[in-house]
Design an enzyme around this catalytic site. Structure first.
Site, PDB file in Angstrom:
ATOM      1  N   GLY A 120      -2.077  -4.393   0.923  1.00 30.13           N
ATOM      2  CA  GLY A 120      -2.225  -5.649   1.652  1.00 30.13           C
ATOM      3  C   GLY A 120      -1.255  -6.737   1.236  1.00 30.13           C
ATOM      4  N   HIS A 163      -0.721   5.536   6.658  1.00 30.47           N
ATOM      5  CA  HIS A 163      -0.329   5.804   5.275  1.00 30.47           C
ATOM      6  C   HIS A 163       0.014   7.279   5.080  1.00 30.47           C
ATOM      7  CE1 HIS A 163      -2.767   2.078   5.045  1.00 30.47           C
ATOM      8  NE2 HIS A 163      -1.798   1.748   4.189  1.00 30.47           N
ATOM      9  N   ASN A 172       4.006  -6.087   5.762  1.00 22.42           N
ATOM     10  CA  ASN A 172       2.821  -6.845   6.163  1.00 22.42           C
ATOM     11  C   ASN A 172       3.185  -8.208   6.745  1.00 22.42           C
ATOM     12  OD1 ASN A 172       0.686  -5.000   5.552  1.00 22.42           O
ATOM     13  ND2 ASN A 172       1.075  -5.362   3.379  1.00 22.42           N
ATOM     14  N   ASP A 230      -5.516   7.643   9.415  1.00 23.67           N
ATOM     15  CA  ASP A 230      -5.282   6.318   9.994  1.00 23.67           C
ATOM     16  C   ASP A 230      -3.936   6.232  10.707  1.00 23.67           C
ATOM     17  OD1 ASP A 230      -3.466   6.203   7.902  1.00 23.67           O
ATOM     18  OD2 ASP A 230      -4.515   4.610   6.814  1.00 23.67           O
ATOM     19  N   SER A 273       0.805  -1.221   0.000  1.00 21.20           N
ATOM     20  CA  SER A 273       0.000   0.000   0.000  1.00 21.20           C
ATOM     21  C   SER A 273       0.836   1.269   0.000  1.00 21.20           C
ATOM     22  CB  SER A 273      -0.939   0.012   1.215  1.00 21.20           C
ATOM     23  OG  SER A 273      -0.202  -0.075   2.428  1.00 21.20           O
TER      24      SER A 273
END
Length: 236
Positions: free
Chosen positions: A96, A210, A124, A207, A59
């Protein structure tokens, strides 16, 4: 306070675990649609005599939450164009993405000419506590696949760090994966992609994970510090 912000940022990254699967499903359907089509269209539009820089990541590369032209690969293209360098950037980031998933979707991307391959995967894996041997092995397999397709392709590896949730030993060994692989395979290394962005609230979206458009421009500079030498040494 700055240290606390950095910790909160890294801790916030752990939330990717909970949203990663949902994002992954959405993104996987997009690979054969919007994102996959975009990468294919970009490569088909590339002039035969232009070099190709492929950004392969998650991402952070995809520019999640932003317009496509705000993601750092697009900013890199702006820099390249301003310097009249003969390179076309392709953003093959997928939100992801893990190293295992990346390894599995790599082959169709390598059917095109790739002069510089920027590998940004692994975060991740670390956030999900995937065994480090698997992460290291998957990254090594990706590197070998790229070189098997074209031994002349220059590979740049983006370093990453994770929160301390998995314990100091796991966290430290995860961080060392990237410089270790760079040394072993004679790769170009971006020490830490999120340098000067991670943990700085105003440079990240709501968030806390990012980067904002401004944050992405800083990521582009972190990448450009390494990429510039790679493409100028190639004589373009």
């Amino acid at each position: 306070m700055r240290v606390m912000l950095k910790f909160c940022y890294l801790l916030g990254l752990f939330l990717l675990i909970s949203c990663g699967n949902a994002t992954k499903k959405e993104s996987e359907s997009t690979v054969s649609g919007t994102e996959g089509q975009s990468a294919t269209e970009e490569s088909s539009e590339t002039d035969a005599d232009s070099g190709v820089i492929l950004f392969f990541g998650d991402s952070l590369t995809a520019g999640m939450g932003l317009e496509p032209d705000e993601a750092f690969p697009a900013v890199i293209q702006e820099i390249i164009d301003s310097l009249q360098l003969n390179y076309k950037v392709i953003n093959a980031g997928l939100s992801g993405e893990t190293t295992a998933a990346g390894k599995n979707r790599l082959s169709w991307l390598l059917t095109q000419q790739v002069d510089v391959f920027v590998l940004e995967l692994g975060a991740n894996d670390g956030l999900r506590g995937i065994p480090l041997t698997e992460t290291r092995g998957n990254l090594q397999a990706i590197i070998e696949a790229v070189r098997k397709e074209n031994a002349e392709t220059e590979i740049i590896l983006a370093g990453m760090q994770i929160p301390p949730n998995m314990g100091p030993e796991y966290t430290s060994e995860f961080r060392s994966i990237f410089p270790d692989l760079a040394e072993k395979n004679d790769l170009h290394l971006i020490p830490f992609l999120l340098k000067d962005v991670g943990g700085i609230a105003e440079l990240n979206q709501e968030d806390g994970i990012h980067p904002t458009a401004e944050g992405q421009r800083i990521l582009a500079q972190n990448v450009w510090q390494v990429l510039e030498n790679v493409i100028t040494e190639n004589g373009d």
